[in-house]
Design an enzyme around this catalytic site. Sequence first.
Site, PDB file in Angstrom:
ATOM      1  N   ASP A   1      -8.041   4.763  -3.300  1.00  0.00           N
ATOM      2  CA  ASP A   1      -7.143   3.747  -2.775  1.00  0.00           C
ATOM      3  C   ASP A   1      -6.512   2.997  -3.940  1.00  0.00           C
ATOM      4  O   ASP A   1      -7.115   2.082  -4.507  1.00  0.00           O
ATOM      5  CB  ASP A   1      -7.914   2.780  -1.868  1.00  0.00           C
ATOM      6  CG  ASP A   1      -6.970   1.840  -1.135  1.00  0.00           C
ATOM      7  OD1 ASP A   1      -5.786   1.781  -1.496  1.00  0.00           O
ATOM      8  OD2 ASP A   1      -7.438   1.164  -0.187  1.00  0.00           O
TER       9      ASP A   1
ATOM     10  N   CYS B   1       0.795  -1.212   0.000  1.00  0.00           N
ATOM     11  CA  CYS B   1       0.000   0.000   0.000  1.00  0.00           C
ATOM     12  C   CYS B   1       0.836   1.274   0.000  1.00  0.00           C
ATOM     13  O   CYS B   1       0.521   2.238  -0.705  1.00  0.00           O
ATOM     14  CB  CYS B   1      -0.951  -0.015   1.181  1.00  0.00           C
ATOM     15  SG  CYS B   1      -0.107  -0.186   2.757  1.00  0.00           S
TER      16      CYS B   1
ATOM     17  N   HIS C   1      -2.627   0.862   6.796  1.00  0.00           N
ATOM     18  CA  HIS C   1      -2.831   1.032   5.363  1.00  0.00           C
ATOM     19  C   HIS C   1      -2.464   2.464   4.993  1.00  0.00           C
ATOM     20  O   HIS C   1      -2.434   3.356   5.839  1.00  0.00           O
ATOM     21  CB  HIS C   1      -4.300   0.731   5.030  1.00  0.00           C
ATOM     22  CG  HIS C   1      -4.570   0.576   3.569  1.00  0.00           C
ATOM     23  ND1 HIS C   1      -3.778  -0.188   2.755  1.00  0.00           N
ATOM     24  CD2 HIS C   1      -5.560   1.081   2.771  1.00  0.00           C
ATOM     25  CE1 HIS C   1      -4.260  -0.148   1.528  1.00  0.00           C
ATOM     26  NE2 HIS C   1      -5.342   0.619   1.513  1.00  0.00           N
TER      27      HIS C   1
END
Lengths: 318, 654
Positions: free
Chosen positions: B471, B411, B455
Amino acid sequence: MRPDLRRMQQWAERRLPALTRYRRAEPLPVELHRRRIYIVPTRFGLGFTVLLMVMLVGALNYSNNAALLLTCLLGAACAASMLVAFRTLDGLELQRIHSGHAVAGQPIEIRFDFAAPSARFALRLDMGESSTSFAVDLAHDSASVTLPLPTVSRGWQALPRVRVWTTWPLGLFRAWSWLHPEQSVLVWPQPEAAGPPPEARADDDQRRRLHQGEDPATLRDYRRGDPIRHVAWKASARHRDLLVKDFEAPASRQDWQLDWHQLGQLEHEHRIARLARWLDEAAAHGRHHSLELPGETIERGSGPVHYMRCMDALAKLP
Amino acid sequence: MKYAATAATPPLGERAFGLLCLTVAVVLALHAPHLPWWLTLSLAPVLGWRWWQRSHRAGHIPAWVKLPLLGVLALAILAEYGNLFGQTPGTALAIGLLVLKTLESERPRDARVGVGFACFVLMAALLFSQSMTSTAVVALGLLPALATLRALEPAQPTQTSLPRTLLPGLGLLAAALPLAMLAFVFVPRLGSPLWGAPNAQQELTGLSDTMSPSGFTQLLIDDSPAMRVSFDGPPPPPDQRYFRAYVMDHYDGTTWQYHDVVNQPPAPLQASRTLRYRISLEPTHQRVLPTLDVPLDAPAGAHLRRDRVVMADKSVNDLLSYSVTSATQYRLQPVLGPHRQRWLQLPADFNPRTLALGRSWRQRYGDDTPAIVRAALTLFHDGGFRYTLAPPPLGRNAMDDFLFDTRQGFCEHYASAFTVLMRAAGIPARVVTGYQGGYWSSAGHYLLVRQSDAHAWSEVWLAGRGWVRVDPTAAVRPQRIDLGAAAAAGNQLPWTESGWLQSLRNHWDIVNHWWNEGVIGFNALRQRGMLTSFGVRRADPTLLAELLAGSCALAGALGLAWALRRKQHADPARAALRGLERYLARQGVVRRLGEGPRHYLSRAARALPGRRAELTGLMDCYLELRYAHDEPPPESLRHFLRAARNFRRVRVVK
């Protein structure tokens, strides 16, 4: 104990009825119950309390709830240990007291028999300056403890108060109770250090004479009161001191008739001391003897029971 | 001579000394995780040697051994920490002193002091971890301490096995537990600390306010809980469980940084849907409080920063619970204002190929910002990117290397690359770190968020829409959003695959959650509010103290009742006779006051002629049992009991 402390304790016991309630002598058996068991924290207990306080403040300060919980747990366990200390004494029973035999001035052994409905550990018993620890375990459900009691003079001597106490289980609290058993111990008179043997009676003289003329067994130093005709003059001439022919004492096989009234020239206690010494010697040599005391006559006999009877009688003389 | 020993203090028994050594060893072992390894490794042999020395050859340790050891300890701790006091060095010093104390423990008094000190040091272990497991383990560490104190007492059972030595302490602790709980609930808490709160020298756990390669990997493999969230109402669906912590604006080519800009009002927010929830956050030793999406307001003791990041007034050193309302559908900062340039900033001489790509998109799509975002996501989705927790190392131009070369990352890489691309294309963008996902415990009705759920994602500013969450990791690996980082990386440990183990682990977390909420989170505020259901608006310290005293008195009374209870010496024969009397009374033969057993039973035999023989036999048996012997023989007692039981069982037919 320091004198001022002792004075304070005496004052406290005079003033506090709860503490002095059981100061009166009481008959056996004595069972401990809640009204006569006292508990105070020990010095270690006080120190531990301070430690718990420090832990508490620390845990609160850092608002650390886990530490607070641990502190509470430890504190509660300490509080519970107080109850355990109480339970250790509660229900304990002093059943019997046996005393040994001792002459005045020597410590006399006192045996205490304790019993309890369940096992008790780490009990201690204090009498005067002496102390011992014991346990009542389940296998026997009773325990015997022996402590020495110092004695001063012959005759009946009351037992002092004894303290039974415990700091079980953690040493944080001290639970104790006073026992004042209504029991006395008989202390035998102290024999005199040295003195003449008992005077033989007429029939003894008779018997002694029968043995005259036999060979002397040994020579020994002259003692006051030895007959002049026993002096071994020839041997003494070669020596610095007078020597006396010591005949193998036929009297040793004779009975002794110990009589209080024949010692009229001595004062009261001295008479008792001399009789005591004679009794000791008679017992040591296994010699039969009888004892005549004012108001009591003990017939001829020997052996430990006879000896004890004679000594008891001597001890009980006014 | 048994009795002569009391005048002088007796020496410390070998058994008690062994238990003391065990106590110290347990304390040392409990502290080992946060002690420097060399300290543990040097203290343990000292303890072991001392134990061996005292049990094999008697003799005091001379001062010329003890004093240098003390000096070495102090110097070593000074060299390690530069300080002797404070939480960590102080604990290390205390443990060292505790071990050295055994060197001079020769008398019961020394052992008692040692045990007290050991209890104190044991408690200090809880300053490092308050979890239920550590608390339970520390509480069990009290057992050898209690056993040592017991061993100091004279005349006790000669048990040698260690479990039987430790067991009575456990019983004492168990008996003490109710009172401990009462005290715990009612001890008035301090509103503010009396002296300095513990210094947070500890290593940070959880998110940091910078994001650089490799910082995140540590987190993503850390399975410890980060926070637990309980919602008022149903929880949001998994793809909306984004908990924002830091919003990072500044990029220097390698690291994203959060810049705390004080005295700026929070960005305006138009919320159309809100959700209220409560978070209990594990200690992070940081000030940031993660919140779901965009919080409307900050909880007490915290405030909203410009980017709607919630900052507590002091760092979170203990478990913290807070309630927040967040917007899940919102327009955040629809007008960007004069600071637009801040979110377009890029270091000049880094990542030339990435910047060129971004600029080329701007040229291709013009003002169609959503198209540029889509282009970037398409690149991640179709460009052969792979999600892994063990990416190959990147060079100076990290984003160039990642986008055009390695194409492996997690991430952090995707969020970082995406944001750089957006900025290059002239779209205001920023990196957001926080937690995403979590495990919904249906049994506990809360969402468990672990550190491994950390994250990073991006927010881009779209005209008229404000900041929008994007995202990029989801484009590469949608499973990351649904299943979590480890599952997405495909490198689960074997045991986590097994269903029942995972279920066990998740149920265990419910217990931990309960512990955290009920015990660790029971602060002054909760304590004051705990009596509201009893009609007390606010329990002030005086009332609490009164309650504490009252409950202690109650517990004391219960304890006293136990202590004063005497076991009745049950007389089985008499008890059996009583049972017989009750039975006969139902048949109409009531024993009169002062009536002896012989008279009573013969009267009963007359009244119940059908059972005369039995009753006469019972009477004879009882009379014999009672009066014929000093101590009745056990077999005749058994016989009587059996006969009485049988008599009562038979139904009387009238």
